[in-house]
Design an enzyme around this catalytic site. Structure first.
Site, mmCIF file in Angstrom:
data_model
loop_
_atom_site.group_PDB
_atom_site.id
_atom_site.type_symbol
_atom_site.label_atom_id
_atom_site.label_comp_id
_atom_site.label_asym_id
_atom_site.label_seq_id
_atom_site.Cartn_x
_atom_site.Cartn_y
_atom_site.Cartn_z
ATOM 1 N N LYS A 70 -16.974 -10.529 -4.187
ATOM 2 C CA LYS A 70 -17.235 -9.234 -4.840
ATOM 3 C C LYS A 70 -17.905 -9.363 -6.220
ATOM 4 C CE LYS A 70 -13.931 -6.058 -2.760
ATOM 5 N NZ LYS A 70 -12.926 -5.047 -3.092
ATOM 6 N N ASN A 131 -3.540 -6.536 -13.138
ATOM 7 C CA ASN A 131 -4.820 -6.490 -13.860
ATOM 8 C C ASN A 131 -5.882 -7.333 -13.156
ATOM 9 O OD1 ASN A 131 -2.749 -8.441 -15.260
ATOM 10 N ND2 ASN A 131 -4.749 -9.355 -15.600
ATOM 11 N N GLY A 132 -5.872 -7.271 -11.808
ATOM 12 C CA GLY A 132 -6.854 -8.014 -11.022
ATOM 13 C C GLY A 132 -8.044 -7.147 -10.653
HETATM 14 P P1 NAP Z 1 -6.122 -9.709 -7.365
HETATM 15 O O1 NAP Z 1 -7.484 -9.617 -7.973
HETATM 16 O O2 NAP Z 1 -5.610 -11.034 -6.936
HETATM 17 O O3 NAP Z 1 -5.092 -9.085 -8.447
HETATM 18 C C1 NAP Z 1 -3.710 -9.050 -8.250
HETATM 19 C C2 NAP Z 1 -2.999 -8.710 -9.554
HETATM 20 O O4 NAP Z 1 -1.596 -8.680 -9.271
HETATM 21 C C3 NAP Z 1 -3.212 -9.726 -10.664
HETATM 22 O O5 NAP Z 1 -3.268 -9.077 -11.907
HETATM 23 C C4 NAP Z 1 -1.950 -10.583 -10.573
HETATM 24 O O6 NAP Z 1 -1.546 -11.126 -11.795
HETATM 25 C C5 NAP Z 1 -0.920 -9.557 -10.168
HETATM 26 N N1 NAP Z 1 0.198 -10.183 -9.477
HETATM 27 C C6 NAP Z 1 0.165 -10.857 -8.292
HETATM 28 N N2 NAP Z 1 1.396 -11.296 -7.991
HETATM 29 C C7 NAP Z 1 2.211 -10.918 -9.008
HETATM 30 C C8 NAP Z 1 3.585 -11.095 -9.286
HETATM 31 N N3 NAP Z 1 4.400 -11.729 -8.426
HETATM 32 N N4 NAP Z 1 4.095 -10.553 -10.417
HETATM 33 C C9 NAP Z 1 3.290 -9.902 -11.271
HETATM 34 N N5 NAP Z 1 1.972 -9.696 -11.077
HETATM 35 C C10 NAP Z 1 1.440 -10.202 -9.960
HETATM 36 O O7 NAP Z 1 -5.993 -8.771 -6.087
HETATM 37 P P2 NAP Z 1 -6.743 -7.365 -5.851
HETATM 38 O O8 NAP Z 1 -8.022 -7.597 -5.141
HETATM 39 O O9 NAP Z 1 -6.752 -6.631 -7.145
HETATM 40 O O10 NAP Z 1 -5.764 -6.657 -4.772
HETATM 41 C C11 NAP Z 1 -4.469 -6.277 -5.154
HETATM 42 C C12 NAP Z 1 -3.807 -5.439 -4.058
HETATM 43 O O11 NAP Z 1 -4.524 -4.235 -3.862
HETATM 44 C C13 NAP Z 1 -3.736 -6.121 -2.691
HETATM 45 O O12 NAP Z 1 -2.498 -5.813 -2.131
HETATM 46 C C14 NAP Z 1 -4.850 -5.456 -1.914
HETATM 47 O O13 NAP Z 1 -4.591 -5.434 -0.516
HETATM 48 C C15 NAP Z 1 -4.800 -4.052 -2.484
HETATM 49 N N6 NAP Z 1 -6.091 -3.353 -2.351
HETATM 50 C C16 NAP Z 1 -6.138 -2.252 -1.561
HETATM 51 C C17 NAP Z 1 -7.329 -1.564 -1.411
HETATM 52 C C18 NAP Z 1 -7.368 -0.336 -0.550
HETATM 53 O O14 NAP Z 1 -8.474 0.077 -0.150
HETATM 54 N N7 NAP Z 1 -6.256 0.285 -0.263
HETATM 55 C C19 NAP Z 1 -8.490 -2.009 -2.072
HETATM 56 C C20 NAP Z 1 -8.400 -3.145 -2.892
HETATM 57 C C21 NAP Z 1 -7.195 -3.821 -3.014
HETATM 58 P P3 NAP Z 1 -2.258 -12.433 -12.456
HETATM 59 O O15 NAP Z 1 -3.645 -11.987 -12.789
HETATM 60 O O16 NAP Z 1 -1.422 -12.721 -13.634
HETATM 61 O O17 NAP Z 1 -2.221 -13.471 -11.380
#
Ligand code: NAP
Length: 286
Positions: A70, A131-132
């Site tokens: 992305k 904050n991802g």
């Molecule tokens: P990402 O870039 O990996 O970001 C995940 C975030 O969650 C990071 O800030 C991470 O912290 C934090 N995190 C992960 N595990 C944690 C824990 N155990 N405790 C505290 N913080 C934690 O992932 P993403 O792409 O943003 O996706 C995140 C979620 O959104 C996924 O479940 C995905 O399926 C969902 N999503 C859904 C849609 C939809 O269309 N519905 C679209 C996009 C994403 P660190 O940075 O400190 O590691």
């Protein structure tokens, strides 16, 4: 029926085997009776540039972009929209003559169920857990909604500060970053609480980013929004339901980001209900 005239669409990522996009898009394509097919296209990070050249060579009309491309795709595109630039990620690419152009439809997807509530957001205080990548689309969307204040909660102070510094002045003035320990002060002011972490996602359906006790501090009129779409509902949303809060899961975001992409490629209205049904059916089958 696929013929020599059938136009190609797809999703690139690594892995893409579990992507729900082909089911959703091909259902819409069949419903519309247009001569397209949407394919999963597995592409490794080291093959991204080569894949793009190949897509141009075979006349691919457009494609979705998922993890891990992305961000990496941005320098390979001729144009990106302002929203993709703000989010720092592209999830939809289309062809403009010989050029590839990219945008981010996650923002539109995220906003769809909020717009459906038909309310004003200018007094709203939003708290974003995580904050991802998805949090970036959420912050851009909440800024677009005109929310008064956006708290972004994370566990890594350095990443949080980088996150804050990456926004333009207009968004940054509304944005505050905070640690999870600061949540007890933030929760009572929160009108929209959004989980953008993967905590609670399949195969860990019993996990939740917050306990029921922590969520008790939310105002009764607060909305809980979880971006996760499997399981339905997540533990986080089950807590919210127990507290009588309005809840939204990730299915609508997924449907509407897909619908927005298909609209760009086909340049015509798309059957959102057909896409929703196909997705829900697929989610039920696991
Ligand atoms: P990402 O870039 O990996 O970001 C995940 C975030 O969650 C990071 O800030 C991470 O912290 C934090 N995190 C992960 N595990 C944690 C824990 N155990 N405790 C505290 N913080 C934690 O992932 P993403 O792409 O943003 O996706 C995140 C979620 O959104 C996924 O479940 C995905 O399926 C969902 N999503 C859904 C849609 C939809 O269309 N519905 C679209 C996009 C994403 P660190 O940075 O400190 O590691």
């Amino acid at each position: 029926m696929i013929t020599g005239k059938t136009k190609l669409l797809g999703v690139i990522g690594h892995p893409v085997e579990h992507s729900l996009s082909p089911v959703m898009h091909n259902a819409a394509i069949a419903h519309l009776g247009v001569d397209y097919v949407y394919l999963p296209l597995p592409v490794n990070s080291h093959n991204l540039a080569t894949a793009l050249t190949g897509f141009a060579a075979i006349g691919l009309q457009g494609f979705n972009v998922t993890i891990p491309h992305k961000q990496a795709i941005i320098p390979l595109l001729s144009e990106t929209t302002a929203i993709a630039h703000a989010v720092g990620a592209v999830n939809t690419v289309w062809r403009h003559g010989a050029l590839w152009c990219g945008t981010n439809t996650d923002v539109e997807g995220f906003l769809a169920p909020l717009h459906a509530l038909n309310r004003h957001w200018s007094d709203s205080i939003v708290t974003v857990l995580g904050n991802g990548g998805a949090a970036r689309a959420v912050v851009a969307a909440c800024a677009e909604l005109g929310c008064a204040q956006i708290y972004v909660v994370g566990r890594n102070l350095e990443k949080l500060q980088q996150f804050h510094a990456s926004w333009n002045y207009c968004v940054a003035t509304k944005l505050q970053v905070a640690s999870w320990e600061e949540l007890p002060q933030i929760m009572p002011q929160t009108s929209l609480l959004i989980n953008t972490t993967p905590i609670g996602m399949y195969p860990h359906p019993d996990a939740s980013p917050l306990t029921l006790d922590a969520m008790i501090q939310l105002p009764a009129a607060a909305i809980a929004y979880d971006l996760i779409y499997t399981p339905r509902p997540t533990q986080f949303l089950q807590h919210a339901e127990k507290l009588g809060l309005f809840t939204i899961d990730g299915v609508e975001m997924l449907v509407h980001q897909g619908a927005a992409a298909l609209k760009i490629w086909l340049q015509q209205p798309v059957p959102i209900e057909v896409m929703r049904q196909a997705l829900q059916q697929q989610l039920k089958q696991g």
